[in-house]
Design a protein around this motif. Structure first.
Motif, PDB file in Angstrom:
ATOM      1  N   THR A  36       0.839  -1.196   0.000  1.00 24.79           N
ATOM      2  CA  THR A  36       0.000   0.000   0.000  1.00 24.79           C
ATOM      3  C   THR A  36       0.872   1.244   0.000  1.00 24.79           C
ATOM      4  O   THR A  36       1.801   1.366   0.797  1.00 24.79           O
ATOM      5  CB  THR A  36      -0.911   0.025   1.240  1.00 24.79           C
ATOM      6  OG1 THR A  36      -1.757  -1.121   1.219  1.00 24.79           O
ATOM      7  CG2 THR A  36      -1.776   1.288   1.258  1.00 24.79           C
ATOM      8  N   THR A  38       0.453   5.286   0.601  1.00 27.79           N
ATOM      9  CA  THR A  38      -0.496   6.247   1.149  1.00 27.79           C
ATOM     10  C   THR A  38       0.235   7.543   1.462  1.00 27.79           C
ATOM     11  O   THR A  38       1.467   7.621   1.371  1.00 27.79           O
ATOM     12  CB  THR A  38      -1.197   5.684   2.402  1.00 27.79           C
ATOM     13  OG1 THR A  38      -2.276   6.544   2.773  1.00 27.79           O
ATOM     14  CG2 THR A  38      -0.226   5.540   3.555  1.00 27.79           C
ATOM     15  N   ALA A  46      -3.431  16.790  -2.547  1.00 25.98           N
ATOM     16  CA  ALA A  46      -3.676  15.441  -3.058  1.00 25.98           C
ATOM     17  C   ALA A  46      -2.456  14.997  -3.850  1.00 25.98           C
ATOM     18  O   ALA A  46      -1.709  15.825  -4.383  1.00 25.98           O
ATOM     19  CB  ALA A  46      -4.918  15.411  -3.936  1.00 25.98           C
ATOM     20  N   ASN A  74      -5.428   8.355  -8.618  1.00 26.88           N
ATOM     21  CA  ASN A  74      -5.866   9.723  -8.293  1.00 26.88           C
ATOM     22  C   ASN A  74      -5.641  10.720  -9.423  1.00 26.88           C
ATOM     23  O   ASN A  74      -5.411  11.905  -9.178  1.00 26.88           O
ATOM     24  CB  ASN A  74      -5.165  10.237  -7.020  1.00 26.88           C
ATOM     25  CG  ASN A  74      -5.610   9.518  -5.774  1.00 26.88           C
ATOM     26  OD1 ASN A  74      -6.781   9.206  -5.610  1.00 26.88           O
ATOM     27  ND2 ASN A  74      -4.663   9.227  -4.890  1.00 26.88           N
ATOM     28  N   TRP A  77      -7.879  13.909  -9.218  1.00 20.82           N
ATOM     29  CA  TRP A  77      -7.776  14.301  -7.811  1.00 20.82           C
ATOM     30  C   TRP A  77      -8.698  15.462  -7.441  1.00 20.82           C
ATOM     31  O   TRP A  77      -9.097  15.602  -6.288  1.00 20.82           O
ATOM     32  CB  TRP A  77      -6.334  14.656  -7.453  1.00 20.82           C
ATOM     33  CG  TRP A  77      -5.750  15.800  -8.248  1.00 20.82           C
ATOM     34  CD1 TRP A  77      -5.136  15.718  -9.457  1.00 20.82           C
ATOM     35  CD2 TRP A  77      -5.731  17.186  -7.874  1.00 20.82           C
ATOM     36  NE1 TRP A  77      -4.727  16.956  -9.868  1.00 20.82           N
ATOM     37  CE2 TRP A  77      -5.081  17.883  -8.922  1.00 20.82           C
ATOM     38  CE3 TRP A  77      -6.188  17.906  -6.776  1.00 20.82           C
ATOM     39  CZ2 TRP A  77      -4.877  19.262  -8.895  1.00 20.82           C
ATOM     40  CZ3 TRP A  77      -5.997  19.287  -6.736  1.00 20.82           C
ATOM     41  CH2 TRP A  77      -5.353  19.940  -7.788  1.00 20.82           C
ATOM     42  N   GLU A  80     -12.195  13.292  -7.192  1.00 21.78           N
ATOM     43  CA  GLU A  80     -12.208  12.154  -6.268  1.00 21.78           C
ATOM     44  C   GLU A  80     -10.783  11.828  -5.866  1.00 21.78           C
ATOM     45  O   GLU A  80      -9.911  11.658  -6.725  1.00 21.78           O
ATOM     46  CB  GLU A  80     -12.854  10.932  -6.933  1.00 21.78           C
ATOM     47  CG  GLU A  80     -12.953   9.719  -6.013  1.00 21.78           C
ATOM     48  CD  GLU A  80     -13.568   8.510  -6.704  1.00 21.78           C
ATOM     49  OE1 GLU A  80     -13.853   7.533  -6.006  1.00 21.78           O
ATOM     50  OE2 GLU A  80     -13.737   8.559  -7.930  1.00 21.78           O
ATOM     51  N   TYR A  81     -10.560  11.736  -4.571  1.00 24.81           N
ATOM     52  CA  TYR A  81      -9.221  11.475  -4.073  1.00 24.81           C
ATOM     53  C   TYR A  81      -9.265  10.396  -2.997  1.00 24.81           C
ATOM     54  O   TYR A  81     -10.072  10.463  -2.072  1.00 24.81           O
ATOM     55  CB  TYR A  81      -8.599  12.757  -3.494  1.00 24.81           C
ATOM     56  CG  TYR A  81      -7.294  12.519  -2.790  1.00 24.81           C
ATOM     57  CD1 TYR A  81      -6.150  12.176  -3.494  1.00 24.81           C
ATOM     58  CD2 TYR A  81      -7.206  12.638  -1.396  1.00 24.81           C
ATOM     59  CE1 TYR A  81      -4.953  11.945  -2.838  1.00 24.81           C
ATOM     60  CE2 TYR A  81      -6.009  12.416  -0.738  1.00 24.81           C
ATOM     61  CZ  TYR A  81      -4.887  12.068  -1.468  1.00 24.81           C
ATOM     62  OH  TYR A  81      -3.692  11.848  -0.822  1.00 24.81           O
ATOM     63  N   LYS A  82      -8.397   9.389  -3.131  1.00 27.23           N
ATOM     64  CA  LYS A  82      -8.266   8.329  -2.142  1.00 27.23           C
ATOM     65  C   LYS A  82      -6.805   8.265  -1.705  1.00 27.23           C
ATOM     66  O   LYS A  82      -5.921   8.067  -2.546  1.00 27.23           O
ATOM     67  CB  LYS A  82      -8.696   6.984  -2.725  1.00 27.23           C
ATOM     68  CG  LYS A  82     -10.179   6.928  -3.105  1.00 27.23           C
ATOM     69  CD  LYS A  82     -10.535   5.570  -3.690  1.00 27.23           C
ATOM     70  CE  LYS A  82     -12.007   5.510  -4.083  1.00 27.23           C
ATOM     71  NZ  LYS A  82     -12.370   4.196  -4.678  1.00 27.23           N
ATOM     72  N   PRO A  83      -6.538   8.417  -0.414  1.00 28.09           N
ATOM     73  CA  PRO A  83      -5.140   8.430   0.025  1.00 28.09           C
ATOM     74  C   PRO A  83      -4.413   7.088  -0.108  1.00 28.09           C
ATOM     75  O   PRO A  83      -3.197   7.059  -0.234  1.00 28.09           O
ATOM     76  CB  PRO A  83      -5.232   8.853   1.499  1.00 28.09           C
ATOM     77  CG  PRO A  83      -6.633   8.548   1.904  1.00 28.09           C
ATOM     78  CD  PRO A  83      -7.476   8.694   0.680  1.00 28.09           C
ATOM     79  N   ASP A  84      -5.164   5.973  -0.085  1.00 34.37           N
ATOM     80  CA  ASP A  84      -4.534   4.652  -0.166  1.00 34.37           C
ATOM     81  C   ASP A  84      -4.565   4.118  -1.590  1.00 34.37           C
ATOM     82  O   ASP A  84      -5.628   4.087  -2.221  1.00 34.37           O
ATOM     83  CB  ASP A  84      -5.239   3.659   0.756  1.00 34.37           C
ATOM     84  CG  ASP A  84      -5.045   3.996   2.227  1.00 34.37           C
ATOM     85  OD1 ASP A  84      -4.235   4.904   2.516  1.00 34.37           O
ATOM     86  OD2 ASP A  84      -5.691   3.369   3.070  1.00 34.37           O
ATOM     87  N   SER A  85      -3.405   3.678  -2.071  1.00 34.51           N
ATOM     88  CA  SER A  85      -3.297   3.049  -3.399  1.00 34.51           C
ATOM     89  C   SER A  85      -2.645   1.682  -3.236  1.00 34.51           C
ATOM     90  O   SER A  85      -1.565   1.573  -2.644  1.00 34.51           O
ATOM     91  CB  SER A  85      -2.451   3.912  -4.344  1.00 34.51           C
ATOM     92  OG  SER A  85      -3.034   5.183  -4.528  1.00 34.51           O
TER      93      SER A  85
END
Length: 264
Positions: A36, A38, A46, A74, A77, A80-85
């Motif tokens: 992961t 993050t 972002a 992202n 960004w 929509e933004y998600k901190p975990d990839s």
């Protein structure tokens, strides 16, 4: 000669079956093929991550760039933004086994409502088969490794109205916040990553500063823009004149005399 009852035979069969299942499960169990990535970023920041792969060590195959495009996380960004990839470590494309080589990162933040009112800076994570021990990222017992950076806004004026635009400048730091050279960066070996978490932690400098020197004068409460030759002078260096100043336009449309407070 030892004779077993039917109940004992059943228990022996059950035990043997359990042992077989344990052996099979043990053999089948393997390391995760992902880790992961993050980030802990300032508010309204972002990241965008592009993940690049190369042929695994010892492989003679190659893959054309069009068949080995980097997965991007992202890329939208603003919406929509998600901190975990979740990053795959090993993949296969066109029959060629590949491994993750690097993650190219963009650190983004908007400072106004216009499409171009945002700053962008770069960061990087590299992955190798081998690294010198002092070059490797360090993981905690919980399986997390953190690398650090600090970003600062640089402001300047542009255009006929001397509109404020900003540049995002980010530097690597240590865990205590001591600035280093270059952009935020980390390096790992492939065998460090399965099932782990790599975190980029970025702080924001409390003060902004001019994009380049001798164009603004620091005064109580902020900065004043030197007039230059006249208001049409785009460079408008002070050249020793620290008494003639101009107005400027904020991203929200206000006409101001001091940055960032607008009015003195």
């Amino acid at each position: 000669m030892q004779i077993f009852s039917s109940q004992q035979n059943s228990m022996l069969k059950f035990s043997a079956l359990a042992c077989c299942i344990t052996l099979i499960t043990g053999c089948a169990k393997s390391q995760p093929n992902t880790f992961t990535f993050t980030a802990d970023l300032p508010p309204d920041f972002a990241y965008v991550a592009a993940v690049y792969y190369v042929p695994a060590e010892g492989e003679a195959c190659t893959v054309a760039t069009k068949d080995n495009l980097a997965p991007v996380f992202n890329d939208q960004w603003r919406k929509e933004y998600k901190p975990d990839s979740e990053i795959e470590i090993h993949i296969t494309r066109k029959g060629c086994p590949l491994v993750v080589r690097r993650i190219e990162l963009e650190i983004n933040s908007a400072y106004g409502k216009d499409r171009g009112d945002f700053g962008r800076e770069s960061a990087m994570v590299v992955i190798r088969h081998e690294l010198k021990e002092q070059s490797k990222g360090i993981f905690s017992e919980a399986g997390e490794s953190v690398f650090y950076g600090q970003c600062q806004w640089l402001f300047r004026t542009a255009g006929a109205q001397r509109r404020i635009v900003k540049i995002l400048d980010c530097k690597t730091t240590d865990a205590q916040g001591q600035l280093g050279r270059g952009r935020p960066f980390a390096a790992y070996t492939l065998d460090q990553l399965p099932g782990k978490t790599v975190k980029m932690k970025i702080t924001l400098a409390t003060k902004e500063r001019p994009g380049w020197g001798d164009t603004w004068v620091e005064v109580p409460g902020g900065w004043k823009r030197c007039m230059g030759k006249n208001f049409e002078d785009q460079d408008a260096f002070c050249f020793g004149n620290y008494s003639d100043f101009s107005t400027f336009k904020m991203p929200d449309g206000r006409i101001c005399t001091i940055y960032p407070g607008c009015t003195e």
